[in-house]
Structure formats: C-alpha cells, structure tokens
Motif scaffolding. Structure first.
Motif, PDB file in Angstrom:
ATOM      1  N   PRO A 160       0.656  -1.152   0.215  1.00 50.72           N
ATOM      2  CA  PRO A 160      -0.417   0.645   0.195  1.00 50.72           C
ATOM      3  C   PRO A 160       0.515   1.268   0.388  1.00 50.72           C
ATOM      4  N   PHE A 161       0.758   2.334  -0.281  1.00 48.05           N
ATOM      5  CA  PHE A 161       1.602   3.472  -0.683  1.00 48.05           C
ATOM      6  C   PHE A 161       1.041   4.429   0.213  1.00 48.05           C
ATOM      7  N   GLU A 162       3.028   4.329   0.499  1.00 49.27           N
ATOM      8  CA  GLU A 162       3.073   4.995   1.754  1.00 49.27           C
ATOM      9  C   GLU A 162       4.503   5.811   1.036  1.00 49.27           C
ATOM     10  N   ALA A 163       4.420   7.598   1.231  1.00 44.70           N
ATOM     11  CA  ALA A 163       5.341   8.542   0.393  1.00 44.70           C
ATOM     12  C   ALA A 163       6.813   8.382   0.807  1.00 44.70           C
ATOM     13  N   GLU A 164       6.622   8.224   2.622  1.00 41.00           N
ATOM     14  CA  GLU A 164       8.259   7.766   3.564  1.00 41.00           C
ATOM     15  C   GLU A 164       8.226   7.009   3.072  1.00 41.00           C
ATOM     16  N   ALA A 165       7.923   5.284   3.252  1.00 42.82           N
ATOM     17  CA  ALA A 165       8.697   4.160   2.349  1.00 42.82           C
ATOM     18  C   ALA A 165       8.827   3.986   1.203  1.00 42.82           C
ATOM     19  N   VAL A 166       8.413   4.894   0.334  1.00 42.62           N
ATOM     20  CA  VAL A 166       8.772   3.881  -1.022  1.00 42.62           C
ATOM     21  C   VAL A 166       9.775   5.449  -1.411  1.00 42.62           C
ATOM     22  N   ALA A 167       9.946   6.334  -1.091  1.00 44.26           N
ATOM     23  CA  ALA A 167      11.354   6.716  -0.816  1.00 44.26           C
ATOM     24  C   ALA A 167      12.218   6.450  -0.643  1.00 44.26           C
ATOM     25  N   ALA A 168      12.190   6.109   0.884  1.00 45.19           N
ATOM     26  CA  ALA A 168      13.214   5.398   1.418  1.00 45.19           C
ATOM     27  C   ALA A 168      14.141   4.012   0.341  1.00 45.19           C
ATOM     28  N   ASN A 179       0.639   0.946  -9.721  1.00 50.01           N
ATOM     29  CA  ASN A 179      -0.438   0.752 -10.712  1.00 50.01           C
ATOM     30  C   ASN A 179      -0.567   2.783 -10.494  1.00 50.01           C
ATOM     31  N   ALA A 180      -1.376   3.151 -11.546  1.00 51.87           N
ATOM     32  CA  ALA A 180      -1.420   3.905 -12.325  1.00 51.87           C
ATOM     33  C   ALA A 180      -2.182   5.334 -10.973  1.00 51.87           C
ATOM     34  N   VAL A 181      -3.180   5.419 -10.090  1.00 56.05           N
ATOM     35  CA  VAL A 181      -2.724   5.612  -8.792  1.00 56.05           C
ATOM     36  C   VAL A 181      -2.188   5.900  -7.947  1.00 56.05           C
ATOM     37  N   GLU A 182      -0.618   5.068  -8.279  1.00 57.67           N
ATOM     38  CA  GLU A 182      -0.077   5.292  -6.630  1.00 57.67           C
ATOM     39  C   GLU A 182       1.111   6.149  -7.750  1.00 57.67           C
ATOM     40  N   ALA A 183       1.008   6.022  -8.444  1.00 53.58           N
ATOM     41  CA  ALA A 183       2.479   6.456  -9.867  1.00 53.58           C
ATOM     42  C   ALA A 183       2.212   7.992  -9.842  1.00 53.58           C
ATOM     43  N   ALA A 184       0.443   8.464  -9.031  1.00 55.53           N
ATOM     44  CA  ALA A 184       0.001   9.800  -9.488  1.00 55.53           C
ATOM     45  C   ALA A 184       0.705  10.339  -8.076  1.00 55.53           C
ATOM     46  N   GLN A 185       0.278   9.238  -7.095  1.00 56.78           N
ATOM     47  CA  GLN A 185       0.633   9.677  -5.345  1.00 56.78           C
ATOM     48  C   GLN A 185       2.112   9.669  -5.109  1.00 56.78           C
ATOM     49  N   ILE A 192       9.064  14.208  -9.021  1.00 55.59           N
ATOM     50  CA  ILE A 192       9.647  13.638 -10.017  1.00 55.59           C
ATOM     51  C   ILE A 192       8.678  12.317 -10.954  1.00 55.59           C
ATOM     52  N   ALA A 193       8.713  12.962 -12.675  1.00 53.52           N
ATOM     53  CA  ALA A 193       7.887  12.161 -12.971  1.00 53.52           C
ATOM     54  C   ALA A 193       8.102  10.639 -12.915  1.00 53.52           C
ATOM     55  N   PRO A 194       7.479   9.556 -13.366  1.00 52.58           N
ATOM     56  CA  PRO A 194       8.294   8.795 -13.512  1.00 52.58           C
ATOM     57  C   PRO A 194       9.087   8.357 -14.477  1.00 52.58           C
TER      58      PRO A 194
END
Length: 291
Positions: A160-168, A179-185, A192-194
């Motif tokens: 599940p999308f968590e900005a801090e976790a993904v950035a790390a 998915n598309a929603v997560e990419a936009a988030q 930063i664009a995908p």
C-alpha cells in the motif's frame, strides 16, 4: 534461480456487497469467505504457479498454521516463514457487484519480522536471484540492502502506498511496480515524474488501459494493451501481475514477453473470486482464450 519474497501473510475476510459502503452507511453482505492473502503471499504464490522457485520470508502467529500449509501447497518455500506469539495479519475486504473493492489491513505479525530472520534467509541467495518486497511488512529497506549486497535484482511493489516508505526504497530498487493511482501519488509526493525516477525500470499497471513500461536508462516508454474481461473480483490482480512478471523474467523472457504473460495472468485472475487461492497456473494462463 530463486525469487526471494519478503512479504505479508494475511487471512482475507471477504464480504460481497451490492455496492461499496459510503461513510456512515450500514450494508448487509450477501456472501462471506475466508481465504489466503497478503500482497507478499499473493506475489509469491503467483510466481510459484508461473513456474519459478520461490522462498517466502515472513511471519505468522499461532493462528496462521492453515495459511502456512496452504502456501506450501501452492509450491512456495516456507523454510523462512517464522511463527511468533502475536496474531497473524488479516484483511477485511469488501467487493461490490462490479468486482471493485475496499480493503482494510491489520498488519499483525507481518510487522514483527526480525532482521536476523532476513539475514539467515538471504544468506542462502545467489547472485542473479530476484528479491521482491512491498509495504505490508517491516524491514523492506534493510532487506533490499542485503539483497543488493548479495547481487540480487531488487523489485519493489510500492503498495500500500506510503510516500516515506517509497522514497526510502528508490535508490536501492532496480524495478518499481505500481498502479496508476500510486504513480500519481508518488509524483505528487516527490515532484519527480515516473520516467525520471532513479530506477532502471518502472512498470505501471493501468487497469483497463493496460500496462506502461518505462526504461529510464534509454528514456523509452512502451504501452501494452489490457486483456478485456468481465471482472468478478479485482483483489490480488496487481500481485498476480507482479508475481508472473518476476517468474517470466526469471525464466529468461525479455521485459515485453514477461509483461505480456503477466497481463494475461492478471486478467484471468479477475474472472475468479479470491486472492492467492484464485491465482491461475501457467498452463491455465497459456491455454486461456479470452472471450
């Protein structure tokens, strides 16, 4: 080679409703089922059913014996699936008449995975193996660092999308699947664009619009059409896609071939009820003729 999955194990409690509930609304379910789920388990089962050798690194509670046995029955290695004292993870899932869903997760034992457990598991990995993780467990970054140090290819499903976790995770990830929603988030959170992410391959699943693959090293983008089906249950579709994508790559397919296989598997999955229990075998995927 082997796919090493640091992943969640959940009991899925699935309620079928006439429509997804609005805030404050009480609905009577017309069906209930308990099944095997968790993003990590779904991906591991999908990769195994697609023909890959898979080892699951995870944790359950004393109530999770039936899940351990079922995971093993689907061909996933469970030597590194530990048992603790607390409750196993579970998910409350609402599915409407169109197959769309709402999910609430209780992490439970999934957040109690120990570093020593991960170290022992990945100590048996070989260079060229695949490591995959997602955001329903503990130690994603630590495990990815260990995997990279051992020469594994790191694949990360940002859900599940968590900005801090993904950035790390971005600087240690070879392939990002979302998915598309997560990419936009993610773009909103990082600016930063995908296509500009510091990740070699970005794979975006877009539902009925298909799949987009961005090779950030070359700057090339390729779109793959969706397989048209009438969905019954979309739970686990993205995980099925990721598991099949890994298995395809592990078997020597190029990205285009692995994505095409994975998209077919996910499409067939949504015609069935359930998560891990509904993942099709590779023979079923290859022999399937969509109507």
């Amino acid at each position: 080679m082997t796919v090493w999955c640091l992943g969640s194990v959940n009991a899925d409690h699935v309620y079928r409703l006439p429509h997804l509930p609005a805030p404050g609304e009480t609905l009577a379910a017309h069906d209930y089922a308990r099944g095997l789920g968790g993003k990590g388990t779904n991906m591991a089962v999908a990769a195994a059913r697609a023909g890959a050798r898979v080892e699951l690194i995870g944790r359950i509670g004393p109530d999770g014996g039936w899940m351990r046995d079922r995971i093993a029955g689907y061909g996933v290695g469970i030597a590194h699936l530990a048992e603790g004292d607390g409750p196993s993870g579970h998910a409350i899932i609402y599915v409407d008449a169109a197959g769309e869903n709402q999910i609430t997760i209780f992490p439970g034992a999934n957040r109690e995975i120990a570093l020593a457990q991960v170290e022992a598991a990945l100590g048996g990995a070989a260079a060229g193996d695949i490591f995959v993780t997602q955001n329903e467990t503990s130690l994603q970054r630590e495990a990815a660092d260990l995997a990279r140090a051992n020469g594994l290819r790191v694949i990360y499903a940002a859900a599940p999308f968590e900005a801090e976790a993904v950035a790390a995770m971005l600087d240690v990830t070879d392939m990002l699947v979302l998915n598309a929603v997560e990419a936009a988030q993610l773009e909103e959170a990082t600016g930063i664009a995908p296509g500009d992410l510091p990740v070699g391959d970005v794979v975006i699943t877009r539902g009925a619009e298909g799949v987009r693959w961005i090779d950030t090293n070359t700057g090339k983008t390729r779109d793959f059409p969706a397989v048209r089906v009438d969905p019954v249950d979309t739970v686990g579709a993205g995980d099925t896609f990721t598991g099949y994508l890994m298995a395809g790559l592990d078997s020597g397919a190029d990205m285009a071939g692995a994505i095409t296989l994975a998209a077919r598997a996910a499409a067939l999955k949504v015609t069935r009820r359930g998560a891990a229990d509904a993942v099709p075998t590779r023979a079923e995927v290859e022999g399937w003729q969509p109507s």
